[in-house]
Design an enzyme around this catalytic site. Structure first.
Site, PDB file in Angstrom:
ATOM      1  N   PHE A 178      -0.545   4.851   5.699  1.00  0.00           N
ATOM      2  CA  PHE A 178      -0.396   3.550   5.046  1.00  0.00           C
ATOM      3  C   PHE A 178      -0.683   2.430   6.043  1.00  0.00           C
ATOM      4  O   PHE A 178      -0.211   2.478   7.183  1.00  0.00           O
ATOM      5  CB  PHE A 178       1.040   3.351   4.540  1.00  0.00           C
ATOM      6  CG  PHE A 178       1.473   4.328   3.485  1.00  0.00           C
ATOM      7  CD1 PHE A 178       1.183   4.110   2.145  1.00  0.00           C
ATOM      8  CD2 PHE A 178       2.208   5.462   3.832  1.00  0.00           C
ATOM      9  CE1 PHE A 178       1.600   5.014   1.170  1.00  0.00           C
ATOM     10  CE2 PHE A 178       2.637   6.360   2.858  1.00  0.00           C
ATOM     11  CZ  PHE A 178       2.324   6.131   1.531  1.00  0.00           C
ATOM     12  N   ASP A 179      -1.383   1.403   5.595  1.00  0.00           N
ATOM     13  CA  ASP A 179      -1.415   0.132   6.309  1.00  0.00           C
ATOM     14  C   ASP A 179      -0.079  -0.562   6.016  1.00  0.00           C
ATOM     15  O   ASP A 179       0.646  -0.172   5.092  1.00  0.00           O
ATOM     16  CB  ASP A 179      -2.601  -0.697   5.797  1.00  0.00           C
ATOM     17  CG  ASP A 179      -2.639  -2.098   6.400  1.00  0.00           C
ATOM     18  OD1 ASP A 179      -2.261  -2.252   7.579  1.00  0.00           O
ATOM     19  OD2 ASP A 179      -3.037  -3.037   5.690  1.00  0.00           O
ATOM     20  N   GLY A 180       0.252  -1.593   6.788  1.00  0.00           N
ATOM     21  CA  GLY A 180       1.522  -2.290   6.589  1.00  0.00           C
ATOM     22  C   GLY A 180       1.437  -3.437   5.594  1.00  0.00           C
ATOM     23  O   GLY A 180       1.684  -3.273   4.401  1.00  0.00           O
TER      24      GLY A 180
END
Length: 312
Positions: A178-180
């Site tokens: 996941f990206d943030g």
């Protein structure tokens, strides 16, 4: 629950309880490579497309971008049931398609050919098929159509746009990256960055360090994944999750970590890239799927053969 017209229940697969399962809906173009067929549909129309699919119904379609992700989810189910045969918190996969049921025969045959554990095939002619996601309890929707993804997000369903690409087939366990900001977390800091630049964003983060970030479009899916992961120890888990964010660890990492702790979401590994390209670290992780809101990061992932999905 009333099924939409055109739903085919796969009797070869044990049906899951959608109230307890992590339900993932994928479109046919996300799970199989259908670019030539889609081009035929756009250029020659639905009748010609249906004729082509019927004539080739026994010819399996090649795997698409989300294929390895679905296979890995199946591996997780196997491991969960090995440790507890009565467990109901499993992955449940359904295919959502704008194909007519007759042209969908090739889709079903292809899934059976590869031994994919798909519970339901929903062949719906409605312009907006995403209206059926909530009634099926879908927690993640993967599509190759941007309008579909935007409609799903507006309906409050975690969703991402899958790009067709040549992908390597990673081995198990299931690895999800996941990206943030604007993916797991809200885009509040990105908005400050756009308005006030990096210094403004850093000031904002320092002031808000003790305040958890708002939830992003994929938080609900990540939380369900985390719940499944908790059935195992870290050493035996068939699921590994990663945070790969452009944030710097020194200035912006603390708030991200505190937010995850506040949510009770355990992440196996976190990489704070400080704006550096994500491709090299993704190449090392070899995830089954990578979620990001930045198209440049999606391109970087595609360049190293990593299956990626854009969260618009």
């Amino acid at each position: 629950m009333a099924e939409p017209e055109g739903t085919v229940i796969n009797t070869e697969v044990k049906q899951k309880d959608p109230r307890e399962a992590l339900v993932i809906a994928v479109t046919t173009r996300a799970i199989f490579k259908l670019e030539e067929e889609h081009k035929l549909y756009l250029e020659k129309g639905k009748e010609e497309y249906t004729r082509h699919q019927l004539a080739n119904q026994d010819k399996p379609l090649p795997p698409g971008t989300a294929f390895a992700f679905i296979q890995a989810a199946q591996y997780v189910n196997k491991k969960i049931l090995e440790s507890n045969p009565a467990e109901k918190g499993l992955f449940d996969i359904l295919v959502l398609s704008n194909n007519s049921p007759e042209s969908g025969v090739r889709i079903i045959n292809s899934a059976n050919h590869y031994g994919l554990e798909i519970s339901k095939f929903c062949f719906v002619s409605d312009e907006d098929s995403t209206q059926y996601l909530k009634s099926h309890g879908v927690k993640l929707f993967l599509s190759a159509d941007r309008t579909d993804v935007c409609n799903a997000l507006q309906r409050g369903v975690s969703a991402a746009l899958v790009f067709q690409q040549e992908v390597q087939a990673p081995s198990s366990p299931l690895r999800v990256v996941f990206d943030g900001d604007a993916v797991l977390f809200s885009d509040e800091t990105e908005q400050v960055f756009r308005e006030q630049g990096l210094e403004g964003a850093l000031r904002y983060e320092r002031a808000m360090e003790a305040v958890p970030m708002g939830e992003g479009p994929l938080k609900a899916f990540a939380m369900h994944l985390g719940k499944m992961r908790k059935k195992f120890t870290q050493e035996t888990s068939p699921i590994r999750t990663y945070l790969v964010t452009a944030r710097s660890g020194r200035d912006m990492g603390v708030r991200a970590i505190k937010t995850l702790q506040e949510w009770g979401l355990a992440i196996d590994e976190a990489f704070f890239m400080d704006g550096a390209p994500k491709g090299p670290i993704l190449s090392q992780i070899q995830p089954h799927i990578f979620f990001d809101d930045g198209l440049h990061n999606i391109q970087g992932a595609q360049d190293v053969g990593v299956p990626s999905a854009w969260v618009p």
